[in-house]
Write an enzyme that holds these catalytic residues in place. Structure first.
Site, PDB file in Angstrom:
ATOM      1  N   GLU A 117       1.093  -1.480  -0.165  1.00  0.00           N
ATOM      2  CA  GLU A 117       0.064   0.274   0.151  1.00  0.00           C
ATOM      3  C   GLU A 117       1.304   1.609   0.031  1.00  0.00           C
ATOM      4  OE1 GLU A 117      -3.577   1.896   2.752  1.00  0.00           O
ATOM      5  OE2 GLU A 117      -2.375   0.420   3.348  1.00  0.00           O
ATOM      6  N   LYS A 192      -9.852   2.347  -2.497  1.00  0.00           N
ATOM      7  CA  LYS A 192      -9.569   1.494  -1.330  1.00  0.00           C
ATOM      8  C   LYS A 192     -11.458   1.903  -0.571  1.00  0.00           C
ATOM      9  CE  LYS A 192      -7.012   1.916   3.546  1.00  0.00           C
ATOM     10  NZ  LYS A 192      -5.580   2.174   3.636  1.00  0.00           N
ATOM     11  N   CYS A 229      -5.586  -2.411   1.925  1.00  0.00           N
ATOM     12  CA  CYS A 229      -5.400  -2.485   3.519  1.00  0.00           C
ATOM     13  C   CYS A 229      -6.810  -2.845   4.288  1.00  0.00           C
ATOM     14  CB  CYS A 229      -5.194  -1.572   3.676  1.00  0.00           C
ATOM     15  SG  CYS A 229      -3.834  -0.819   5.594  1.00  0.00           S
TER      16      CYS A 229
END
Length: 382
Positions: A117, A192, A229
């Site tokens: 990430e 994300k 994540c």
């Protein structure tokens, strides 16, 4: 605090051979074959100071289908330059490091390479400072690091997943993973879905939840998706990538030991099992120290670092088996050869696609997400 090398380094101290094997079996599932990547690869890894581990996920041979073998690479790394250096110096140092890692992956025969990430920068979102950190943001289609990786992808016939800090045409910033084809073309991106608001993860000071849904990218080597994540904490996020047909879901992350390490070996592996795909968990390494102290409203004294990013990159299979992890301390490349036929074979064994009862849960999730939802609770009659 003295950080340990890895969980495996502790397990390997068990003196009884049978007990040690049983511990690994219970914790990791079936014993995986090691993948021989050759002396040239191991020598290059040593020269680059990169830990190299390689494993194979086999499937049963079938009469009507040939094996669908794909080789993936997952790279974890520390930042290279000091956070006090210029933005250009920091980014150039990381680009040089990643170029070397991609060269190693290519020599290992990797078809799909995924980076961690926000690999182009320190994970500076703890600071809540805009400058200089927003200067690391770049355009998803033609940013400097993307252009570099397009060239590497085309030269090595390798799909590359590049998680970056994106700045769009309206100057909105996103946490984004860009997918580059093995021909060096921009395929698409995923932003994300879930943004943390816990501890020093002050990411919503920079970007908000993504708007790209749950895309699956059909590549020459298989159907892939990216769960960035914090999305790994949300089972429905994993589920949607599976419902959209993903065969391999990559989870590029940046997370620290004090917060999430007990969760790390569980969530992605559980997702691989529940959704019948391979899951690739990647975490950065090291402790990043920033020039200015910061606080996060959690009662802790002002400090300059996020904590220790514990690496431990690993891959999980739909049958519940998983690789050993990379180091908690070192840069590393994990190479895995997997036969995607294992996905359907596992579905045929466990029948989760038949027993999932989505028809039951779908309406109930709609009801539960609306105001005024009344939980189904039955109380004793008095």
């Amino acid at each position: 605090m003295n950080e340990i090398e890895s969980l495996e380094s502790i397990l390997n101290t068990i003196p009884d051979v049978h007990a040690r094997k049983e511990a690994f079996r219970i914790l990791y599932g079936k014993d995986l074959d090691c993948l021989d990547v050759g002396e040239k690869c191991t020598s290059l890894a040593s020269a680059l100071d990169i830990e190299l581990k390689a494993f194979k996920f086999n499937a049963a041979l079938e009469e009507t289908r040939s094996p669908r073998t794909v080789r993936i690479g997952a790279f974890q790394n520390k930042i290279v330059a000091s956070t006090k250096d210029s933005v250009i110096a920091q980014k150039n140092a990381l680009c040089k490091r990643i170029s070397g890692a991609c060269e190693l992956a290519a020599k290992c025969g990797v078809n799909i390479m995924c980076l961690q990430e926000a690999w182009t920068m320190p994970f500076a979102f703890c600071t809540r400072e805009r400058l200089p950190w927003t200067e690391f943001a770049e355009h998803a289609e033609d940013g400097a690091s993307i252009q570099m990786l397009k060239k590497i992808a085309a030269e090595n016939n390798m799909v590359i997943i590049s998680p970056i800090l994106e700045r769009d045409d309206k100057d909105v910033i996103w946490n984004t993973a860009v997918v580059i084809s093995n021909k060096g073309n921009y395929v698409g991106k995923h932003r994300k879905n879930h943004i943390p608001r816990v501890g020093d993860f002050n990411e919503s000071s920079y970007y908000m939840e993504g708007n790209t849904g749950h895309p699956v990218f059909e590549t020459e080597f298989g159907k892939i998706a990216v769960n960035i994540c914090y999305g790994r904490h949300h089972p429905l996020n994993w589920m949607m990538f599976g419902l959209n047909g993903a065969e391999i879901v990559f989870n590029p992350s940046a997370t620290v030991g004090a917060l999430s390490e007990p969760l790390w070996p569980i969530e992605a592996r559980n997702a691989a099992i529940a959704n019948s795909y391979f899951a690739v968990s990647i975490n950065r390494v090291g402790t990043e120290v920033f020039p200015n102290e910061f606080t996060s409203g959690d009662g802790k004294l002002a400090h300059n670092d996020f904590g220790h990013f514990y690496g431990s990159t690993y891959v999980s299979a739909p049958d519940g088996s998983r690789t050993k992890g990379l180091s908690r301390l070192k840069d590393g490349l994990l190479v895995c050869e997997m036969d995607l036929n294992l996905i359907r074979q596992t579905k045929d064994k466990w029948l989760f696609q038949m027993t999932g009862r989505y028809d039951m849960y779908g309406p109930k999730l709609t009801e539960a997400s609306a105001d005024g939802y009344k939980p189904q609770i039955i109380k004793e009659a008095l």
